[in-house]
Design a protein around this motif. Structure first.
Motif, PDB file in Angstrom:
ATOM      1  N   UNK A   1       0.827  -1.215   0.000  1.00 55.15           N
ATOM      2  CA  UNK A   1       0.000   0.000   0.000  1.00 55.15           C
ATOM      3  C   UNK A   1       0.861   1.264   0.000  1.00 55.15           C
ATOM      4  N   UNK A   2       2.047   1.160   0.568  1.00 57.04           N
ATOM      5  CA  UNK A   2       2.949   2.325   0.618  1.00 57.04           C
ATOM      6  C   UNK A   2       3.748   2.481  -0.675  1.00 57.04           C
ATOM      7  N   UNK A   3       3.674   1.467  -1.550  1.00 61.65           N
ATOM      8  CA  UNK A   3       4.442   1.418  -2.806  1.00 61.65           C
ATOM      9  C   UNK A   3       5.938   1.269  -2.561  1.00 61.65           C
ATOM     10  N   UNK A   4       6.303   0.560  -1.494  1.00 59.84           N
ATOM     11  CA  UNK A   4       7.715   0.258  -1.261  1.00 59.84           C
ATOM     12  C   UNK A   4       8.259  -0.491  -2.472  1.00 59.84           C
ATOM     13  N   UNK A   5       9.356   0.023  -3.036  1.00 57.54           N
ATOM     14  CA  UNK A   5       9.926  -0.597  -4.240  1.00 57.54           C
ATOM     15  C   UNK A   5      11.069  -1.544  -3.919  1.00 57.54           C
ATOM     16  N   UNK A   6      11.889  -1.153  -2.966  1.00 60.11           N
ATOM     17  CA  UNK A   6      13.069  -1.967  -2.647  1.00 60.11           C
ATOM     18  C   UNK A   6      12.818  -2.679  -1.316  1.00 60.11           C
ATOM     19  N   UNK A   7      12.838  -4.020  -1.320  1.00 62.82           N
ATOM     20  CA  UNK A   7      12.463  -4.766  -0.116  1.00 62.82           C
ATOM     21  C   UNK A   7      13.597  -4.914   0.904  1.00 62.82           C
ATOM     22  N   UNK A   8      14.245  -3.794   1.191  1.00 63.90           N
ATOM     23  CA  UNK A   8      15.204  -3.689   2.296  1.00 63.90           C
ATOM     24  C   UNK A   8      14.853  -2.372   2.985  1.00 63.90           C
ATOM     25  N   UNK A   9      14.553  -2.432   4.285  1.00 68.77           N
ATOM     26  CA  UNK A   9      14.103  -1.226   4.992  1.00 68.77           C
ATOM     27  C   UNK A   9      15.010  -0.036   4.702  1.00 68.77           C
ATOM     28  N   UNK A  10      14.388   1.091   4.385  1.00 65.61           N
ATOM     29  CA  UNK A  10      15.158   2.319   4.167  1.00 65.61           C
ATOM     30  C   UNK A  10      14.346   3.506   4.638  1.00 65.61           C
ATOM     31  N   UNK A  11      15.040   4.470   5.194  1.00 68.91           N
ATOM     32  CA  UNK A  11      14.400   5.717   5.617  1.00 68.91           C
ATOM     33  C   UNK A  11      14.859   6.812   4.668  1.00 68.91           C
ATOM     34  N   UNK A  12      13.888   7.469   4.033  1.00 69.24           N
ATOM     35  CA  UNK A  12      14.195   8.602   3.163  1.00 69.24           C
ATOM     36  C   UNK A  12      14.345   9.854   4.033  1.00 69.24           C
ATOM     37  N   UNK A  13      15.322  10.684   3.712  1.00 67.36           N
ATOM     38  CA  UNK A  13      15.418  12.035   4.290  1.00 67.36           C
ATOM     39  C   UNK A  13      15.274  13.020   3.130  1.00 67.36           C
ATOM     40  N   UNK A  14      14.263  13.872   3.206  1.00 68.46           N
ATOM     41  CA  UNK A  14      14.021  14.879   2.165  1.00 68.46           C
ATOM     42  C   UNK A  14      14.255  16.267   2.752  1.00 68.46           C
ATOM     43  N   UNK A  15      14.930  17.127   2.021  1.00 71.65           N
ATOM     44  CA  UNK A  15      15.099  18.497   2.488  1.00 71.65           C
ATOM     45  C   UNK A  15      15.727  19.362   1.425  1.00 71.65           C
ATOM     46  N   UNK A  16      16.032  20.599   1.818  1.00 72.86           N
ATOM     47  CA  UNK A  16      16.692  21.520   0.902  1.00 72.86           C
ATOM     48  C   UNK A  16      15.733  22.409   0.144  1.00 72.86           C
ATOM     49  N   UNK A  17      14.444  22.260   0.376  1.00 75.24           N
ATOM     50  CA  UNK A  17      13.443  23.167  -0.189  1.00 75.24           C
ATOM     51  C   UNK A  17      12.186  23.053   0.675  1.00 75.24           C
ATOM     52  N   UNK A  18      11.259  23.964   0.466  1.00 71.87           N
ATOM     53  CA  UNK A  18       9.967  23.838   1.156  1.00 71.87           C
ATOM     54  C   UNK A  18       9.198  22.721   0.472  1.00 71.87           C
ATOM     55  N   UNK A  19       8.946  21.661   1.205  1.00 71.55           N
ATOM     56  CA  UNK A  19       8.349  20.457   0.625  1.00 71.55           C
ATOM     57  C   UNK A  19       6.858  20.631   0.403  1.00 71.55           C
ATOM     58  N   UNK A  20       6.291  19.776  -0.444  1.00 67.32           N
ATOM     59  CA  UNK A  20       4.865  19.801  -0.737  1.00 67.32           C
ATOM     60  C   UNK A  20       4.053  19.182   0.384  1.00 67.32           C
ATOM     61  N   UNK A  21       2.784  18.927   0.104  1.00 69.59           N
ATOM     62  CA  UNK A  21       1.914  18.332   1.121  1.00 69.59           C
ATOM     63  C   UNK A  21       2.459  16.971   1.577  1.00 69.59           C
ATOM     64  N   UNK A  22       1.996  16.525   2.706  1.00 73.36           N
ATOM     65  CA  UNK A  22       2.556  15.317   3.315  1.00 73.36           C
ATOM     66  C   UNK A  22       2.453  14.102   2.402  1.00 73.36           C
ATOM     67  N   UNK A  23       1.305  13.918   1.773  1.00 75.16           N
ATOM     68  CA  UNK A  23       1.139  12.768   0.888  1.00 75.16           C
ATOM     69  C   UNK A  23       0.862  13.257  -0.518  1.00 75.16           C
ATOM     70  N   UNK A  24       1.712  12.842  -1.449  1.00 73.32           N
ATOM     71  CA  UNK A  24       1.493  13.257  -2.830  1.00 73.32           C
ATOM     72  C   UNK A  24       1.514  12.034  -3.725  1.00 73.32           C
TER      73      UNK A  24
END
Ligand code: AMP
Length: 118
Positions: free
Chosen positions: A95-118
């Protein structure tokens, strides 16, 4: 779901595929996402064989769990994101659309991000 040791992050951990490394310690490896969705888009992965967050929090030791989250906080700080802000995200399962089946945490930054879920 059984761990697939041929997934791309397993290959990166074994050094079979290169990555653009940001940080490494005994618990984690972190590298730039190959298809960045923000000016800073880093993936932090535990070194053990964990498919998802549930798999990790069930099977990993307390030091391994602390190590992953401590590294995420440290990397965000090292990247200068603490003042401006950032988002962390971990997809787990279909349901989350996980593509790679090894746990990973994304860190996003460096701009004002969009809405929480896109
Ligand atoms: P997810 O949809 O949460 O499973 O995210 C997988 C992420 O891995 C995507 O953002 C991809 O761009 C990224 N990715 C796939 N292959 C590589 C690679 N070889 N090096 C770095 N990032 C990758």
């Amino acid at each position: 779901m059984a761990y697939d040791s041929e997934n791309i992050f397993a290959k990166i951990l074994r050094g079979e595929i290169p990555c653009n490394k940001v940080y490494e310690d005994e618990f984690v490896l972190a590298f730039h996402d190959i298809n960045p969705l923000a000016p800073i888009h880093i993936l932090v992965i535990p070194k053990g064989e964990y498919v998802s967050m549930a798999d990790f929090t069930t099977k990993a030791s307390a030091p391994q769990i602390a190590g992953l989250f401590r590294a995420v906080g440290q990397i965000a700080q090292d990247q200068g994101l603490d003042q401006s802000g950032y988002r962390i995200l971990a997809n787990s399962g279909s349901d989350s659309r996980q593509e790679v089946p090894h746990l990973h945490i994304h860190i996003f930054g460096g701009k004002r991000l969009g809405p929480m879920l896109t």
